[in-house]
Design a protein around this motif. Structure first.
Motif, PDB file in Angstrom:
ATOM      1  N   ALA A 151       0.832  -1.210   0.000  1.00 52.27           N
ATOM      2  CA  ALA A 151       0.000   0.000   0.000  1.00 52.27           C
ATOM      3  C   ALA A 151       0.865   1.258   0.000  1.00 52.27           C
ATOM      4  CB  ALA A 151      -0.930  -0.008   1.209  1.00 52.27           C
ATOM      5  N   HIS A 152       1.947   1.250   0.766  1.00 55.29           N
ATOM      6  CA  HIS A 152       2.851   2.405   0.796  1.00 55.29           C
ATOM      7  C   HIS A 152       3.524   2.593  -0.559  1.00 55.29           C
ATOM      8  CE1 HIS A 152       2.430   3.396   5.007  1.00 55.29           C
ATOM      9  NE2 HIS A 152       2.586   2.123   5.319  1.00 55.29           N
ATOM     10  N   ALA A 153       3.904   1.496  -1.212  1.00 55.79           N
ATOM     11  CA  ALA A 153       4.517   1.578  -2.539  1.00 55.79           C
ATOM     12  C   ALA A 153       3.517   2.134  -3.555  1.00 55.79           C
ATOM     13  CB  ALA A 153       5.022   0.206  -2.976  1.00 55.79           C
ATOM     14  N   PHE A 154       2.238   1.775  -3.397  1.00 55.78           N
ATOM     15  CA  PHE A 154       1.203   2.298  -4.284  1.00 55.78           C
ATOM     16  C   PHE A 154       1.121   3.816  -4.157  1.00 55.78           C
ATOM     17  CE2 PHE A 154      -3.072   3.670  -5.294  1.00 55.78           C
ATOM     18  CZ  PHE A 154      -3.330   3.021  -6.492  1.00 55.78           C
ATOM     19  N   ILE A 155       1.092   4.307  -2.927  1.00 54.18           N
ATOM     20  CA  ILE A 155       1.003   5.759  -2.703  1.00 54.18           C
ATOM     21  C   ILE A 155       2.247   6.462  -3.237  1.00 54.18           C
ATOM     22  CG2 ILE A 155       0.866   7.568  -0.929  1.00 54.18           C
ATOM     23  CD1 ILE A 155      -1.759   6.003  -1.394  1.00 54.18           C
ATOM     24  N   LYS A 156       3.404   5.883  -3.005  1.00 51.12           N
ATOM     25  CA  LYS A 156       4.651   6.469  -3.507  1.00 51.12           C
ATOM     26  C   LYS A 156       4.622   6.551  -5.035  1.00 51.12           C
ATOM     27  CE  LYS A 156       9.647   5.829  -3.467  1.00 51.12           C
ATOM     28  NZ  LYS A 156      10.754   4.971  -3.050  1.00 51.12           N
ATOM     29  N   ASP A 157       4.189   5.474  -5.684  1.00 49.00           N
ATOM     30  CA  ASP A 157       4.112   5.483  -7.139  1.00 49.00           C
ATOM     31  C   ASP A 157       3.028   6.430  -7.642  1.00 49.00           C
ATOM     32  OD1 ASP A 157       6.248   3.895  -7.798  1.00 49.00           O
ATOM     33  OD2 ASP A 157       5.083   2.071  -8.098  1.00 49.00           O
ATOM     34  N   MET A 158       1.947   6.545  -6.898  1.00 56.09           N
ATOM     35  CA  MET A 158       0.894   7.477  -7.305  1.00 56.09           C
ATOM     36  C   MET A 158       1.431   8.905  -7.322  1.00 56.09           C
ATOM     37  SD  MET A 158      -2.765   8.310  -5.485  1.00 56.09           S
ATOM     38  CE  MET A 158      -1.965   8.985  -4.042  1.00 56.09           C
ATOM     39  N   LYS A 159       2.182   9.255  -6.298  1.00 57.40           N
ATOM     40  CA  LYS A 159       2.777  10.596  -6.252  1.00 57.40           C
ATOM     41  C   LYS A 159       3.760  10.791  -7.404  1.00 57.40           C
ATOM     42  CE  LYS A 159       2.270  11.128  -1.275  1.00 57.40           C
ATOM     43  NZ  LYS A 159       2.960  11.289   0.016  1.00 57.40           N
ATOM     44  N   ALA A 160       4.563   9.762  -7.674  1.00 57.82           N
ATOM     45  CA  ALA A 160       5.522   9.840  -8.780  1.00 57.82           C
ATOM     46  C   ALA A 160       4.797   9.953 -10.118  1.00 57.82           C
ATOM     47  CB  ALA A 160       6.433   8.613  -8.770  1.00 57.82           C
ATOM     48  N   TYR A 161       3.693   9.247 -10.246  1.00 54.16           N
ATOM     49  CA  TYR A 161       2.892   9.270 -11.474  1.00 54.16           C
ATOM     50  C   TYR A 161       2.437  10.698 -11.790  1.00 54.16           C
ATOM     51  CZ  TYR A 161      -1.031   8.233 -14.626  1.00 54.16           C
ATOM     52  OH  TYR A 161      -1.903   8.207 -15.689  1.00 54.16           O
ATOM     53  N   PHE A 162       1.903  11.384 -10.802  1.00 50.90           N
ATOM     54  CA  PHE A 162       1.395  12.735 -11.046  1.00 50.90           C
ATOM     55  C   PHE A 162       2.500  13.781 -11.134  1.00 50.90           C
ATOM     56  CE2 PHE A 162      -2.529  10.729  -9.451  1.00 50.90           C
ATOM     57  CZ  PHE A 162      -3.296  10.955 -10.578  1.00 50.90           C
ATOM     58  N   ALA A 163       3.670  13.480 -10.601  1.00 51.64           N
ATOM     59  CA  ALA A 163       4.799  14.402 -10.709  1.00 51.64           C
ATOM     60  C   ALA A 163       5.500  14.267 -12.063  1.00 51.64           C
ATOM     61  CB  ALA A 163       5.798  14.140  -9.583  1.00 51.64           C
ATOM     62  N   GLU A 164       5.343  13.118 -12.707  1.00 47.02           N
ATOM     63  CA  GLU A 164       6.018  12.842 -13.977  1.00 47.02           C
ATOM     64  C   GLU A 164       5.281  13.507 -15.140  1.00 47.02           C
ATOM     65  OE1 GLU A 164       8.498  12.194 -16.512  1.00 47.02           O
ATOM     66  OE2 GLU A 164       9.019  11.109 -14.669  1.00 47.02           O
ATOM     67  N   GLU A 165       6.023  14.186 -15.999  1.00 50.45           N
ATOM     68  CA  GLU A 165       5.424  14.845 -17.154  1.00 50.45           C
ATOM     69  C   GLU A 165       5.434  13.971 -18.403  1.00 50.45           C
ATOM     70  OE1 GLU A 165       6.992  18.764 -17.775  1.00 50.45           O
ATOM     71  OE2 GLU A 165       6.748  19.302 -15.674  1.00 50.45           O
ATOM     72  N   ASP A 166       6.390  13.050 -18.493  1.00 52.32           N
ATOM     73  CA  ASP A 166       6.511  12.184 -19.664  1.00 52.32           C
ATOM     74  C   ASP A 166       5.446  11.085 -19.612  1.00 52.32           C
ATOM     75  OD1 ASP A 166       7.771   9.529 -20.881  1.00 52.32           O
ATOM     76  OD2 ASP A 166       8.663  11.256 -21.930  1.00 52.32           O
ATOM     77  N   ARG A 167       4.624  11.025 -20.643  1.00 53.14           N
ATOM     78  CA  ARG A 167       3.517  10.076 -20.690  1.00 53.14           C
ATOM     79  C   ARG A 167       3.988   8.624 -20.613  1.00 53.14           C
ATOM     80  NH1 ARG A 167       0.816   9.939 -26.069  1.00 53.14           N
ATOM     81  NH2 ARG A 167       1.833   7.950 -26.290  1.00 53.14           N
ATOM     82  N   HIS A 168       5.075   8.309 -21.282  1.00 54.98           N
ATOM     83  CA  HIS A 168       5.580   6.939 -21.278  1.00 54.98           C
ATOM     84  C   HIS A 168       6.094   6.534 -19.897  1.00 54.98           C
ATOM     85  CE1 HIS A 168       4.989   6.505 -25.529  1.00 54.98           C
ATOM     86  NE2 HIS A 168       5.626   7.648 -25.741  1.00 54.98           N
ATOM     87  N   LYS A 169       6.744   7.459 -19.210  1.00 55.14           N
ATOM     88  CA  LYS A 169       7.219   7.159 -17.861  1.00 55.14           C
ATOM     89  C   LYS A 169       6.047   7.002 -16.901  1.00 55.14           C
ATOM     90  CE  LYS A 169      11.766   9.201 -18.403  1.00 55.14           C
ATOM     91  NZ  LYS A 169      12.697  10.230 -17.967  1.00 55.14           N
TER      92      LYS A 169
END
Length: 80
Positions: free
Chosen positions: A14-32
């Protein structure tokens, strides 16, 4: 719309999910962003039961969006 029962995730997942969710919205590159969502798709599938409908990439992205709108991290609609 299919209603799914919540996954019972170990705290580390669950913590990894939240961490990745934050990274997802911080990332500008669609492929990343897709790579981040795909990583979580694989992690979540490991915790699904054999009779549950398989999650798809769009499901993970929808979860990220839903969670983003209901959390208080920077960039969310509720963020302070």
């Amino acid at each position: 719309m299919v209603i799914r029962k919540p996954l019972d995730l170990p705290p580390a997942v669950a913590h990894a999910f939240i961490k990745d969710m934050k990274a997802y919205f911080a990332e500008e590159d669609r492929h990343k962003r897709d790579e981040i969502a795909l990583r979580q798709l694989h992690a979540l599938r490991e915790h699904q039961g054999p009779r549950e409908q398989a999650l798809g990439l769009s499901d993970v992205k929808a979860m990220f969006l839903h969670m983003r709108n209901h959390t208080n991290f920077p960039g969310s609609r509720r963020g302070h």
